[in-house]
Motif scaffolding. Structure first.
Motif, PDB file in Angstrom:
ATOM      1  N   ASN A 187       0.820  -1.202   0.000  1.00 14.95           N
ATOM      2  CA  ASN A 187       0.000   0.000   0.000  1.00 14.95           C
ATOM      3  C   ASN A 187       0.854   1.251   0.000  1.00 14.95           C
ATOM      4  OD1 ASN A 187      -2.243  -1.626   0.155  1.00 14.95           O
ATOM      5  ND2 ASN A 187      -2.608  -1.274   2.313  1.00 14.95           N
ATOM      6  N   GLU A 216       1.250   3.779   1.871  1.00 12.41           N
ATOM      7  CA  GLU A 216       0.969   4.230   3.230  1.00 12.41           C
ATOM      8  C   GLU A 216       2.263   4.284   4.020  1.00 12.41           C
ATOM      9  OE1 GLU A 216      -1.657   1.374   4.987  1.00 12.41           O
ATOM     10  OE2 GLU A 216      -3.343   1.932   3.720  1.00 12.41           O
ATOM     11  N   PRO A 244      -2.080   7.739   4.550  1.00 15.84           N
ATOM     12  CA  PRO A 244      -1.878   7.683   3.099  1.00 15.84           C
ATOM     13  C   PRO A 244      -0.584   8.372   2.665  1.00 15.84           C
ATOM     14  CG  PRO A 244      -4.095   8.422   3.629  1.00 15.84           C
ATOM     15  CD  PRO A 244      -3.321   8.399   4.912  1.00 15.84           C
ATOM     16  N   SER A 263      -5.527   2.595  -1.205  1.00 13.70           N
ATOM     17  CA  SER A 263      -4.092   2.869  -1.262  1.00 13.70           C
ATOM     18  C   SER A 263      -3.266   1.697  -1.791  1.00 13.70           C
ATOM     19  CB  SER A 263      -3.587   3.256   0.133  1.00 13.70           C
ATOM     20  OG  SER A 263      -3.745   2.170   1.028  1.00 13.70           O
TER      21      SER A 263
END
Length: 139
Positions: A33, A35, A42, A76
């Motif tokens: 992701n 992240e 995010p 994400s």
């Protein structure tokens, strides 16, 4: 498999019984992701450099490329990294190598988190629960 799913959905019985299913190997999937790997916030932005791992037993499903702009508005996930090997230990080793060569620059990703998980004794042992991540992150 899809045919069987459709038949089951229409009320038919499964054409094969569980005792005829042969397990072969072990698979692990890491969802990569965009992240922060510590805070899970995010990390949108432009991917400035990308190296996707490959090799026997390694699969990557992704839509990103070098120059891709990760938007802040959607899911994400930027890639799924899947490995398969004859057993769990080999699958973990294969995943560790794949994560080492999976380079995404320009944004933060969960790759470092997955690397730490692969090194976790609890994860390696296979004796963990659905609360694994919560416990893992608190240490």
């Amino acid at each position: 498999m899809v045919r069987e799913q459709i038949l089951i959905a229409t009320g038919e019985k499964l054409a094969i019984s569980q005792d005829r299913i042969n397990l072969r190997g072990h698979a692990i999937e890491c969802r990569i992701n965009a992240e922060d790997p510590e805070k899970f916030t995010p990390s949108p932005g432009c991917i400035t450099s990308l190296n996707i791992p490959s090799g026997p037993g390694v699969r990557v499903d992704t839509h990103v490329y070098s120059g891709y702009k990760v938007p802040p508005y959607y899911d994400s996930m930027v890639a799924k990294l899947i490995v398969h090997a004859p057993d769990r230990d080999q699958a973990i080793s294969r995943m560790k190598r794949a994560l080492e060569t999976f380079i995404i620059e320009g944004i933060k990703t969960t790759i470092p988190l997955h690397q730490r998980i692969m090194d976790s004794e609890v994860f390696r042992s296979g004796s963990f629960s659905t609360r694994f991540l919560e416990t893992f992150m608190s240490h």
